[in-house]
Design an enzyme around this catalytic site. Structure first.
Site, short mmCIF file in Angstrom:
data_model
loop_
_atom_site.label_atom_id
_atom_site.label_comp_id
_atom_site.label_asym_id
_atom_site.label_seq_id
_atom_site.Cartn_x
_atom_site.Cartn_y
_atom_site.Cartn_z
N CYS A 89 0.87 -1.17 -0.14
CA CYS A 89 0.15 0.11 0.26
C CYS A 89 0.76 1.19 0.04
O CYS A 89 0.29 2.53 -0.23
CB CYS A 89 -0.94 0.01 1.38
SG CYS A 89 -1.92 -1.50 1.31
N HIS A 147 -9.20 3.82 -0.95
CA HIS A 147 -7.91 3.24 -0.86
C HIS A 147 -7.64 2.32 -2.13
O HIS A 147 -7.36 0.99 -1.88
CB HIS A 147 -7.79 2.41 0.53
CG HIS A 147 -6.49 1.83 0.87
ND1 HIS A 147 -5.23 2.40 0.45
CD2 HIS A 147 -5.92 0.74 1.82
CE1 HIS A 147 -4.28 1.83 0.94
NE2 HIS A 147 -4.63 0.84 1.64
#
Lengths: 134, 394
Positions: B89, B338
């Site tokens: 991420c 996200h």
């Protein structure tokens, strides 16, 4: 979870069936899974195989309710980080216990169980889980 | 670590809306963000000398690897060199850091950095499996641990050690949903309350669905140049005062203490040192709230409050817009969305809009300096950037 070839599971037998990791003879730290070099002592360290006793305590845990592929039939199931008595930690499912009965600090021991089945190849994967210490 | 040979400045940013883009693939998303950034910088595509693009798991999400070449190709930038960065991420923060190195070294004078992820072309369980690649696959995922499960164990332990409450976790999500109301590119424009969080289904105890950032498609792009040349392009360049990155064990279980992320502490120390600043100098921060507990833990680690006081800091409103240190004015990962490979670059876009004074109703008044904090996995990679309207040392 993705499907892997037999070799992947075969080379992990010792680790997953026997809870075998490693110990650095120089700094006395234990590692699970075993490591090739000690991250503290690096090339000065002396790594040897170590079979863990399988006894430990729950350091933290969760109850999985949204599972990855292959674990659907087990939900809800408990996954914990277990503090092994030699000092290393391991991730494992906790079994033979209801989720609401688990607590941080609870004494547990390793047992041998089925982990999951691979859909396409039909391979059945085994390994350790932990249960409350009897 | 040596000081960079040349300072770096941002002259343009571009971002797509985050969310479920059923009509757009990976190549459409990165092209949209890239074109916006190029327009915003008022340059031509031919000025760009290098492309660095993050993507966490394009292979598992859309079956496409080699996304460096894909990004260059679809943005019409062939034959310029293109690099893909991957750090789960934190992939696109690492892209920015690589871009900074390319400029600082003197090798390139104009670099497009960013990232993209297309996550909604697979079913939920496949996405869960792909995201589990950010953790220790052989020793965590093998036993059925999921990514939310990793943060759930951190939350459980933080609650045990510091008395962090279920309500404090909820307040992070509520605040970030409030902030997203005023962010046009946010995935959710929906306020939530305490009851909504507590009634949402459990994903991994104690984390509920509304503690978790959503699966999203999206892309973000940033144009960087040497600070000495920035005024040629814009009156309001935003200077990159620090670009720091640290690593820690891949597996959560290998760490001594899971109520803290040691790579946070290490990267923060480096970043504040590079910028010659302290936490109190930061006017606003984008903090990696992939799960509500991470905003609490990371605010502590970054020095915005004392260790263990993260929950209380949220409860007292210190991290709201107008508070002592506004956190996640964009809506954060929780409500802005996200799209993993785009997230770090998207945080930078928010800071740039804030520092330019262009953030509309979510503007932090008088913001001069911002910090972006981006985590890969459970903290195995942490990248921190400090941006400022002021160049600092000349």
């Amino acid at each position: 979870m993705e499907e892997k070839a037999v070799s992947f599971y075969w080379r992990g037998f010792k680790e997953r069936y026997g809870l075998v990791g490693s110990k650095c003879e120089l700094c006395s730290r234990h590692f699970f899974p075993g490591r090739v070099i000690c991250p503290e002592c690096r090339r000065k360290g002396k790594m040897h195989e170590h079979r863990f006793s399988g006894k430990g305590k729950v350091y933290s845990y969760t109850v999985i309710r949204t599972p990855p592929t292959g674990f659907e039939i087990y939900i809800p199931y408990v996954v914990a980080i277990v503090d092994l008595e030699e000092g290393a930690r391991v991730v494992s499912q906790l079994v033979d216990v209801k989720p609401e009965e688990v607590s941080i600090g609870m004494p547990v021991e390793a047992c041998f169980r089925k982990i999951r089945e691979q859909n396409q190849s039909g391979l059945v994967l085994y390994g350790f889980k932990f249960r409350p210490l009897k | 670590m040596n000081s960079p040979r040349r300072d770096v400045a941002i002259i343009g940013v571009g971002i797509t809306k985050y969310g479920e883009h059923w009509n757009q693939g990976l190549k459409h998303l990165i092209t949209e963000a890239g074109v916006r950034a190029i327009k915003d910088a008022r340059i031509s595509g031919s000025d760009i000398e290098l492309i660095v693009g993050g993507s966490m798991s394009s292979g598992m999400f859309v079956g496409q690897e080699h996304t460096g070449a894909l990004f260059a190709d679809y943005m019409g930038l062939n034959p310029k060199p293109a690099i893909r960065t991957e750090a789960a991420c934190a992939s696109s923060s690492v892209a920015l850091r690589v871009g900074c190195m390319a400029i600082a070294s003197g090798m390139h004078d104009c670099v497009a950095v960013g990232g993209a992820e297309k996550m909604t072309d697979v079913y939920g369980s496949q996405a869960t499996t792909a995201l589990a690649g950010a953790m220790d696959r052989d020793n965590e995922a093998y036993f059925g641990l999921t990514f939310p499960g990793v943060y759930a164990m951190m939350a459980k332990r933080h609650m045990h050690q510091y008395g962090t409450t279920r309500e404090q976790l909820s307040l992070v999500a509520i605040k970030n949903h409030d902030n997203a109301m005023h962010n046009p590119c946010a995935q959710y424009h929906r306020k939530i309350g305490l009851e909504d969080v507590l009634k949402s289904p459990l994903v991994a105890d104690p984390l509920r669905l509304l503690d978790c950032s959503p699966i999203a498609d999206g892309a973000a792009c940033i144009i960087i140049v040497p600070a000495d040349q920035a005024k040629k392009y814009t009156d309001t360049p935003i200077y990159i005062r620090a670009s720091a990155q640290s690593s820690d064990t891949l597996g959560l279980y290998m760490r001594k203490d899971i109520t803290t992320i040691s790579a946070n502490i290490h990267a923060a120390r480096l970043a504040f040192q590079m910028a010659n600043m302290k936490p109190a100098d930061i006017d606003l921060a984008e903090v990696h709230d992939c799960f509500t507990i991470n905003e609490i833990i990371s605010c502590e680690d970054l020095g915005f409050c004392k260790k263990g006081a993260g929950g209380k800091t949220v409860e007292e409103g210190e991290t709201q817009i107008g508070g002592r240190i506004p956190v996640n004015t964009s809506g954060g990962l929780k409500a802005k969305g996200h799209p993993v490979g785009a997230t770090g670059a998207g945080q930078i876009v928010e800071l740039v809009e804030q520092l330019r004074g262009d953030a509309g109703k979510r503007q932090v008044s008088g913001a001069e300096t911002g910090l972006a904090h981006n985590v890969g996995g459970s903290g195995s990679t942490v990248a921190i950037h400090i941006l400022s309207r002021n160049r600092g040392r000349a």
